[in-house]
Design a protein around this motif. Structure first.
Motif, PDB file in Angstrom:
ATOM      1  N   LEU A  67       0.816  -1.214   0.000  1.00 32.76           N
ATOM      2  CA  LEU A  67       0.000   0.000   0.000  1.00 32.76           C
ATOM      3  C   LEU A  67       0.848   1.262   0.000  1.00 32.76           C
ATOM      4  CD1 LEU A  67      -2.867  -0.974   2.454  1.00 32.76           C
ATOM      5  CD2 LEU A  67      -2.901  -0.955  -0.046  1.00 32.76           C
ATOM      6  N   VAL A  68       1.983   1.228   0.706  1.00 33.21           N
ATOM      7  CA  VAL A  68       2.850   2.407   0.777  1.00 33.21           C
ATOM      8  C   VAL A  68       3.620   2.581  -0.520  1.00 33.21           C
ATOM      9  CG1 VAL A  68       4.889   3.371   1.929  1.00 33.21           C
ATOM     10  CG2 VAL A  68       3.032   2.424   3.278  1.00 33.21           C
ATOM     11  N   GLY A  69       4.084   1.493  -1.085  1.00 31.71           N
ATOM     12  CA  GLY A  69       4.887   1.561  -2.309  1.00 31.71           C
ATOM     13  C   GLY A  69       4.020   1.596  -3.548  1.00 31.71           C
ATOM     14  N   ILE A  70       4.672   1.508  -4.677  1.00 30.00           N
ATOM     15  CA  ILE A  70       3.944   1.548  -5.945  1.00 30.00           C
ATOM     16  C   ILE A  70       3.856   0.164  -6.574  1.00 30.00           C
ATOM     17  CG2 ILE A  70       4.498   3.950  -6.419  1.00 30.00           C
ATOM     18  CD1 ILE A  70       6.674   2.927  -8.354  1.00 30.00           C
ATOM     19  N   ALA A  71       4.151  -0.864  -5.797  1.00 27.03           N
ATOM     20  CA  ALA A  71       4.093  -2.221  -6.310  1.00 27.03           C
ATOM     21  C   ALA A  71       2.639  -2.666  -6.445  1.00 27.03           C
ATOM     22  CB  ALA A  71       4.830  -3.169  -5.362  1.00 27.03           C
ATOM     23  N   PRO A  72       2.390  -3.626  -7.317  1.00 26.22           N
ATOM     24  CA  PRO A  72       1.030  -4.165  -7.407  1.00 26.22           C
ATOM     25  C   PRO A  72       0.624  -4.775  -6.065  1.00 26.22           C
ATOM     26  CG  PRO A  72       2.385  -4.956  -9.227  1.00 26.22           C
ATOM     27  CD  PRO A  72       3.286  -4.242  -8.290  1.00 26.22           C
ATOM     28  N   VAL A  73      -0.626  -4.580  -5.685  1.00 30.36           N
ATOM     29  CA  VAL A  73      -1.106  -5.091  -4.409  1.00 30.36           C
ATOM     30  C   VAL A  73      -1.013  -6.617  -4.420  1.00 30.36           C
ATOM     31  CG1 VAL A  73      -3.103  -5.260  -2.881  1.00 30.36           C
ATOM     32  CG2 VAL A  73      -2.602  -3.116  -4.035  1.00 30.36           C
ATOM     33  N   GLY A  74      -0.381  -7.137  -3.410  1.00 34.77           N
ATOM     34  CA  GLY A  74      -0.202  -8.576  -3.278  1.00 34.77           C
ATOM     35  C   GLY A  74       1.216  -9.037  -3.550  1.00 34.77           C
ATOM     36  N   LEU A  75       2.022  -8.206  -4.195  1.00 36.12           N
ATOM     37  CA  LEU A  75       3.386  -8.608  -4.541  1.00 36.12           C
ATOM     38  C   LEU A  75       4.232  -8.806  -3.293  1.00 36.12           C
ATOM     39  CD1 LEU A  75       5.452  -9.106  -6.830  1.00 36.12           C
ATOM     40  CD2 LEU A  75       6.035  -6.696  -6.660  1.00 36.12           C
ATOM     41  N   TYR A  76       4.342  -7.789  -2.460  1.00 37.47           N
ATOM     42  CA  TYR A  76       5.133  -7.912  -1.241  1.00 37.47           C
ATOM     43  C   TYR A  76       4.416  -8.751  -0.194  1.00 37.47           C
ATOM     44  CZ  TYR A  76       8.676  -4.762  -2.921  1.00 37.47           C
ATOM     45  OH  TYR A  76       9.689  -4.212  -3.645  1.00 37.47           O
ATOM     46  N   THR A  77       3.097  -8.771  -0.242  1.00 39.31           N
ATOM     47  CA  THR A  77       2.345  -9.629   0.664  1.00 39.31           C
ATOM     48  C   THR A  77       2.767 -11.074   0.460  1.00 39.31           C
ATOM     49  OG1 THR A  77       0.485  -8.106   0.481  1.00 39.31           O
ATOM     50  CG2 THR A  77       0.022 -10.268   1.392  1.00 39.31           C
ATOM     51  N   SER A 122       7.750 -10.034 -14.021  1.00 29.42           N
ATOM     52  CA  SER A 122       7.889 -10.407 -15.432  1.00 29.42           C
ATOM     53  C   SER A 122       6.764 -11.341 -15.888  1.00 29.42           C
ATOM     54  CB  SER A 122       9.254 -11.041 -15.688  1.00 29.42           C
ATOM     55  OG  SER A 122       9.362 -12.254 -14.989  1.00 29.42           O
ATOM     56  N   ILE A 123       6.226 -12.143 -14.982  1.00 24.12           N
ATOM     57  CA  ILE A 123       5.131 -13.040 -15.349  1.00 24.12           C
ATOM     58  C   ILE A 123       3.799 -12.298 -15.391  1.00 24.12           C
ATOM     59  CG2 ILE A 123       3.769 -15.036 -14.589  1.00 24.12           C
ATOM     60  CD1 ILE A 123       6.392 -16.177 -13.440  1.00 24.12           C
ATOM     61  N   PHE A 124       3.530 -11.526 -14.340  1.00 22.38           N
ATOM     62  CA  PHE A 124       2.206 -10.919 -14.216  1.00 22.38           C
ATOM     63  C   PHE A 124       2.145  -9.444 -14.588  1.00 22.38           C
ATOM     64  CE2 PHE A 124       2.161 -14.425 -11.087  1.00 22.38           C
ATOM     65  CZ  PHE A 124       1.175 -15.189 -11.686  1.00 22.38           C
ATOM     66  N   GLY A 125       3.288  -8.839 -14.862  1.00 19.16           N
ATOM     67  CA  GLY A 125       3.299  -7.416 -15.186  1.00 19.16           C
ATOM     68  C   GLY A 125       2.764  -7.133 -16.578  1.00 19.16           C
ATOM     69  N   ARG A 126       2.318  -5.916 -16.760  1.00 16.37           N
ATOM     70  CA  ARG A 126       1.778  -5.518 -18.063  1.00 16.37           C
ATOM     71  C   ARG A 126       2.872  -5.045 -19.012  1.00 16.37           C
ATOM     72  NH1 ARG A 126      -2.318  -1.208 -16.588  1.00 16.37           N
ATOM     73  NH2 ARG A 126      -1.696  -1.509 -14.448  1.00 16.37           N
ATOM     74  N   ASP A 127       3.908  -4.434 -18.466  1.00 17.02           N
ATOM     75  CA  ASP A 127       4.954  -3.852 -19.301  1.00 17.02           C
ATOM     76  C   ASP A 127       6.191  -4.735 -19.282  1.00 17.02           C
ATOM     77  OD1 ASP A 127       3.336  -1.604 -19.805  1.00 17.02           O
ATOM     78  OD2 ASP A 127       3.937  -0.749 -17.872  1.00 17.02           O
ATOM     79  N   ALA A 128       6.673  -5.075 -20.460  1.00 14.75           N
ATOM     80  CA  ALA A 128       7.819  -5.975 -20.569  1.00 14.75           C
ATOM     81  C   ALA A 128       9.130  -5.299 -20.192  1.00 14.75           C
ATOM     82  CB  ALA A 128       7.917  -6.524 -21.990  1.00 14.75           C
ATOM     83  N   TYR A 129       9.185  -3.978 -20.240  1.00 14.55           N
ATOM     84  CA  TYR A 129      10.433  -3.281 -19.953  1.00 14.55           C
ATOM     85  C   TYR A 129      10.708  -3.139 -18.452  1.00 14.55           C
ATOM     86  CZ  TYR A 129       7.653   0.836 -18.853  1.00 14.55           C
ATOM     87  OH  TYR A 129       6.767   1.689 -18.294  1.00 14.55           O
ATOM     88  N   VAL A 130       9.708  -3.301 -17.609  1.00 13.16           N
ATOM     89  CA  VAL A 130       9.870  -3.055 -16.174  1.00 13.16           C
ATOM     90  C   VAL A 130      10.911  -3.983 -15.541  1.00 13.16           C
ATOM     91  CG1 VAL A 130       8.696  -3.057 -13.941  1.00 13.16           C
ATOM     92  CG2 VAL A 130       7.612  -2.009 -15.926  1.00 13.16           C
ATOM     93  N   PRO A 131      10.861  -5.305 -15.755  1.00 13.02           N
ATOM     94  CA  PRO A 131      11.898  -6.149 -15.139  1.00 13.02           C
ATOM     95  C   PRO A 131      13.311  -5.797 -15.604  1.00 13.02           C
ATOM     96  CG  PRO A 131      10.079  -7.493 -15.879  1.00 13.02           C
ATOM     97  CD  PRO A 131       9.834  -6.112 -16.403  1.00 13.02           C
TER      98      PRO A 131
END
Length: 175
Positions: A67-77, A122-131
């Motif tokens: 929630l604090v970061g900009i990561a997709p919800v559930g990633l750090y969880t 890389s598996i669930f992200g929308r943008d391929a350049y992010v990883p």
């Protein structure tokens, strides 16, 4: 009581971590911001906390990090709970009592955590350049987290000692 104390400490560390970005923004090394919550989760995993309670604290701290970061919800969880379970499984063989072992444990765990995050993005992200854009940050992040881990372990050890119950209280509860 102990889980509540670790939760409060984790939330305070998360606030410090979120403000640390502003302080270290003048350093132009991507990924230099350490994870302050991860060594706390490592401490809980190595010190044989209850699997359910430790995973619950790791889950809540991971969700707060999402929630604090900009990561997709559930990633750090997910990754914090997974790291807690992995370290707890290896905790029987690890004794993170010395500073050198704390550094090694934090470095290895942060690298594993970074690989997990990169893999999930890389598996669930929308943008391929992010990883490809964030993988160079893994090593500086792991090194800075390892460098700060002895301080977090010391804090966690104090919380652990302050919330220890006497054997008489545990016997009265029937545990």
């Amino acid at each position: 009581m102990r889980n509540t104390a670790f939760f409060v400490a984790g939330m305070a560390l998360l606030l410090v971590q979120s403000n640390l970005f502003r302080v270290l923004s003048w350093v132009h090394v991507p990924g230099l911001i350490p994870s302050l919550v991860l060594p706390l989760i490592l401490f809980m995993g190595v010190h044989e906390y209850s699997l359910a309670r430790g995973a619950a604290v790791a889950f809540v701290l991971g969700y707060a990090t999402d929630l604090v970061g900009i990561a997709p919800v559930g990633l750090y969880t997910f990754t914090y709970v997974a790291i807690f379970v992995l370290v707890r499984a290896a905790g029987v063989r690890l004794a993170a009592q010395t500073v050198l072992m704390q550094l090694a444990l934090a470095l290895a765990s942060t690298l594993v955590h970074s690989v997990m995050v990169l893999g999930l993005i890389s598996i669930f992200g929308r943008d391929a350049y992010v990883p490809r854009a964030i993988y160079p940050m893994a090593l500086p992040h792991a090194l800075s987290t390892a460098a700060i881990s002895p301080i977090i372990f010391r804090l966690a050890r104090r919380i652990h000692a302050a919330t220890a119950t006497s054997p008489h209280v545990e016997a009265a509860r029937g545990t």
